[in-house]
Design a protein around this motif. Structure first.
Motif, PDB file in Angstrom:
ATOM      1  N   CYS A   1       0.837  -1.200   0.000  1.00 45.53           N
ATOM      2  CA  CYS A   1       0.000   0.000   0.000  1.00 45.53           C
ATOM      3  C   CYS A   1       0.877   1.258   0.000  1.00 45.53           C
ATOM      4  O   CYS A   1       1.813   1.378   0.787  1.00 45.53           O
ATOM      5  CB  CYS A   1      -0.896  -0.001   1.232  1.00 45.53           C
ATOM      6  SG  CYS A   1      -1.916   1.468   1.358  1.00 45.53           S
TER       7      CYS A   1
ATOM      8  N   ARG B   1       0.050   4.203   0.929  1.00 42.29           N
ATOM      9  CA  ARG B   1      -0.249   5.196   1.976  1.00 42.29           C
ATOM     10  C   ARG B   1       0.920   5.298   2.955  1.00 42.29           C
ATOM     11  O   ARG B   1       1.642   4.319   3.181  1.00 42.29           O
ATOM     12  CB  ARG B   1      -1.495   4.766   2.756  1.00 42.29           C
ATOM     13  CG  ARG B   1      -2.783   4.933   2.000  1.00 42.29           C
ATOM     14  CD  ARG B   1      -3.965   4.657   2.905  1.00 42.29           C
ATOM     15  NE  ARG B   1      -4.183   5.694   3.879  1.00 42.29           N
ATOM     16  CZ  ARG B   1      -4.714   5.496   5.098  1.00 42.29           C
ATOM     17  NH1 ARG B   1      -5.047   4.286   5.498  1.00 42.29           N
ATOM     18  NH2 ARG B   1      -4.895   6.501   5.924  1.00 42.29           N
TER      19      ARG B   1
ATOM     20  N   CYS C   1      -4.141   1.276   7.456  1.00 39.96           N
ATOM     21  CA  CYS C   1      -5.339   0.927   8.220  1.00 39.96           C
ATOM     22  C   CYS C   1      -4.994  -0.207   9.193  1.00 39.96           C
ATOM     23  O   CYS C   1      -4.285  -1.154   8.827  1.00 39.96           O
ATOM     24  CB  CYS C   1      -6.448   0.484   7.281  1.00 39.96           C
ATOM     25  SG  CYS C   1      -6.740   1.663   5.932  1.00 39.96           S
TER      26      CYS C   1
ATOM     27  N   CYS D   1      -5.341  -4.041   8.280  1.00 40.60           N
ATOM     28  CA  CYS D   1      -4.934  -4.500   6.951  1.00 40.60           C
ATOM     29  C   CYS D   1      -3.543  -5.145   6.961  1.00 40.60           C
ATOM     30  O   CYS D   1      -2.627  -4.669   7.630  1.00 40.60           O
ATOM     31  CB  CYS D   1      -4.952  -3.321   5.986  1.00 40.60           C
ATOM     32  SG  CYS D   1      -4.556  -3.778   4.309  1.00 40.60           S
TER      33      CYS D   1
HETATM   34  S1  SF4 Z   1      -7.070  -1.131   3.498  1.00 40.39           S
HETATM   35 FE1  SF4 Z   1      -5.820   0.659   4.070  1.00 40.39          FE
HETATM   36  S2  SF4 Z   1      -3.744  -0.117   4.466  1.00 40.39           S
HETATM   37 FE2  SF4 Z   1      -4.882  -1.715   3.364  1.00 40.39          FE
HETATM   38  S3  SF4 Z   1      -4.373  -1.403   1.216  1.00 40.39           S
HETATM   39 FE3  SF4 Z   1      -6.276  -0.270   1.582  1.00 40.39          FE
HETATM   40  S4  SF4 Z   1      -5.634   1.818   2.148  1.00 40.39           S
HETATM   41 FE4  SF4 Z   1      -3.825   0.477   2.312  1.00 40.39          FE
END
Ligand code: SF4
Length: 333
Positions: free
Chosen positions: A196, A198, A202, A205
């Protein structure tokens, strides 16, 4: 040398492999074995559902195999219409039955959960001589063989596969789809990238465990579709990525990566070119934060998808909660 690959299924936040889907992992493992000298007819593939009704001949294949590779990992398990993922007890039984080297891996290395809403637990599997691939199972299987011989598993380091490796293995391993029970109607889950993008992740996750996003070259994804198509595949889902809008997105220093609409046009038009008679071209996973941060580029990409996809496609936004307190407490997007 003979190998058996057992598909215990995977269900992750950004990858699906429960029938009729076949996950990329299975094709990568088959390709890694091919690159190490196994011929196509040296490699047998079973889903766990098909093994539950196995013939005595199938059981013999398992017994005689030099290596048995078991893929598993339901990190975000759901309810499935006609398939049941492998259980820890079944893994133990299969490992007892097999006499060759046994390798267990996939997302199961991150924990095991039976159903959605239940936390993943540490693996409590009682199979002493079974090796757990602690990083990418396809890389571990690849490294196990040197000059046609099996190496000591203790000497193998657990590592992640590279984008170049899966570029090769995905094509070499495409043949394995013909052994899937749903072939030729099998749905091929396609990977564009994992990890990911980001900066915070999260809380629930597992995608963070794949590290930084490792985007595959567009040409590799198209070449893989081409190989699968030539072998009879007609159903594809571009599902193995956390956010399709962010495929080859640029880091311009903002919180959210800037999408690259041209890349998606090249990907989708390329797929249509090599697979002109495909029946299904679907996608999975878009991050709503990308749409909010870059509405114009996101819209351009969505228009591209609509131009090339097939009906019934869904852009899953993955909004876990609209409650600001829950979003804050769990670093949700
Ligand atoms: S759920 Fe959150 S941490 Fe997992 S891939 Fe999606 S944005 Fe990224």
């Amino acid at each position: 040398m003979r190998a058996v690959i057992i598909d215990g299924y995977v269900d992750e936040p950004a990858c699906f492999g429960v029938p009729p889907y076949i996950s990329p992992y299975i094709r990568y493992i088959a390709g890694a074995l091919r690159e190490k000298g196994f011929l196509e007819h040296d490699i047998d593939y079973f889903t766990i559902d098909s093994l539950r009704t196995a013939t005595p001949e199938d059981a013999q294949l398992l017994k005689k195999a030099d290596i048995v590779v078991i893929l598993s990992g339901m990190t975000v398990p759901g309810k499935y219409l006609r398939s049941s993922p492998i259980t820890p007890g079944e893994i133990e039984n299969l490992c007892t039955l097999a006499s060759g080297i046994k390798v267990l891996g996939g997302p199961i290395r991150l924990g095991f959960s039976k159903e959605g809403g239940k936390g993943a637990k540490e693996l409590g599997i009682d199979a002493e001589d079974t090796i757990l691939a602690k990083s990418d199972i396809e890389a571990f299987v690849y490294d196990l063989f040197e000059n046609g011989k099996l190496c000591d598993p203790e000497d193998i380091s657990h590592r992640m596969r590279t984008v170049d490796e899966i570029g090769r293995w995905s094509k070499l391993g495409a043949f394995i789809i013909a052994q899937h029970p749903d072939y030729p109607h099998v749905m091929c889950e396609m990977e564009t990238y994992r990890g990911c993008g980001r900066k915070v992740h999260c809380s629930f996750c597992t995608e963070r465990f794949y590290g930084h996003s490792d985007h595959r070259p567009v040409a590799d994804v198209i070449a893989e579709v081409s190989s699968l198509y030539d072998l009879g595949a007609r159903n594809f889902r571009i599902g193995r990525q956390p956010d399709l809008l962010s495929y080859h997105a640029k880091d311009i220093g903002a919180d959210v990566l800037q999408p690259s609409p041209d890349v998606l046009e090249t990907l989708y038009s390329g797929i249509r070119k090599v697979a002109p008679e495909l029946k299904v071209l679907h996608m999975d996973n878009t991050n709503p934060a990308t749409m909010v941060a870059y509405p114009e580029q996101s819209l351009e990409i969505l228009k591209t998808i609509v131009k090339y996809h097939t009906s019934g496609d869904i852009a899953a936004l993955g909004i876990e909660s609209a409650d600001p307190a829950v979003v804050r407490a769990n670093d949700l997007k």
